[in-house]
Design a protein around this motif. Structure first.
Motif, PDB file in Angstrom:
ATOM      1  N   TRP A 145      -3.195   3.867  -1.901  1.00  0.00           N
ATOM      2  CA  TRP A 145      -3.453   2.878  -3.023  1.00  0.00           C
ATOM      3  C   TRP A 145      -2.615   1.710  -2.995  1.00  0.00           C
ATOM      4  N   THR A 146      -3.219   0.678  -3.839  1.00  0.00           N
ATOM      5  CA  THR A 146      -2.364  -0.526  -3.986  1.00  0.00           C
ATOM      6  C   THR A 146      -1.636  -0.558  -5.257  1.00  0.00           C
ATOM      7  N   ALA A 147      -0.253  -1.187  -4.886  1.00  0.00           N
ATOM      8  CA  ALA A 147       0.956  -1.134  -5.965  1.00  0.00           C
ATOM      9  C   ALA A 147       1.419  -2.370  -5.697  1.00  0.00           C
ATOM     10  N   ARG A 148       2.505  -2.675  -6.671  1.00  0.00           N
ATOM     11  CA  ARG A 148       3.303  -3.699  -6.458  1.00  0.00           C
ATOM     12  C   ARG A 148       4.865  -3.381  -6.514  1.00  0.00           C
ATOM     13  N   THR A 150       1.056  -1.239   0.041  1.00  0.00           N
ATOM     14  CA  THR A 150       0.163  -0.015  -0.032  1.00  0.00           C
ATOM     15  C   THR A 150       1.020   1.141  -0.062  1.00  0.00           C
ATOM     16  N   VAL A 151       0.489   2.144  -0.908  1.00  0.00           N
ATOM     17  CA  VAL A 151       1.554   3.315  -1.021  1.00  0.00           C
ATOM     18  C   VAL A 151       0.520   4.617  -0.195  1.00  0.00           C
TER      19      VAL A 151
END
Lengths: 99, 99, 99
Positions: free
Chosen positions: C93-96, C5-6
């Motif tokens: 937000w969600t990232a990889r 999560t960013v």
């Protein structure tokens, strides 16, 4: 947590539109906040790598305008900006904000 | 609106790779644009908090390289960069661009 | 690639909390990294457009604190920060990340 749409607009300092864009997003679109960042280096469509000099002589550094709001509001803003932002220069994604 | 993958790479000014990385991403990977930002403060793996001084004497401020392109292109770029980027220093997510 | 999560926190330079916040996120929350960016311009809740001057006289430029970690860790961090961050000033937000 509420869903918002985040927008990042990629411009350059040479483009005169920044000031009028900010006023418009504040006064007409009623955005609650907006932040402008300047890159120290980068390249764009012309492929020229620009770099911050010792006293920032380079006048064409990349500039990013970032803002977020409800998905509905951002959708309207993007529709209004459609003819002014070069293709591929506006990024948007979904995030959450605290309440 | 088209889907793209956005990438943010976390480096520091001390790392010499920035210039060659930019050229490589432009000339080999044919990225259309890229922006480099410098943080004014931050900490990384060593836990040392670095801060911008009055005349920016601190040479190891955080640097972020940001770019985006089609998911396929970015997937290839990330594969090529795999051995050079420290684990946990490359962030990517899906967004939309204007057309 | 692992999910993270960013987080982006929107503050201003006038807010004294930045230094203590960084130490807290490092020492208590054990975040592995964090970057602080300063905007060159922007507006917030008060609607006043602030701009970087020739020698940065403007003391209230926007400041963004960015960090990312596992979803579980960030969830805990956000719970701890809940009472300190103004509503609408924390984006996630969600990232990889690469491994």
């Amino acid at each position: 947590m509420t869903e918002v749409t985040v927008v990042r607009l990629y411009l350059s300092e040479g483009e005169a539109q920044l000031d009028s864009l900010m006023r418009r997003l504040r006064d007409w679109e009623k955005l609650r906040g907006l932040t402008v960042f300047r890159g120290i280096s980068g390249f764009g469509d012309d492929g020229v790598i620009r770099r911050e000099g010792p006293v920032r002589l380079e006048p064409d550094l990349p500039v990013v305008v970032e803002f977020f709001d409800t998905p509905e509001k951002i959708e309207a803003v993007l529709r209004h900006l459609q003819t002014e932002i070069k293709p591929g220069h506006l990024l948007s994604w979904t995030a959450r904000i605290n309440q």
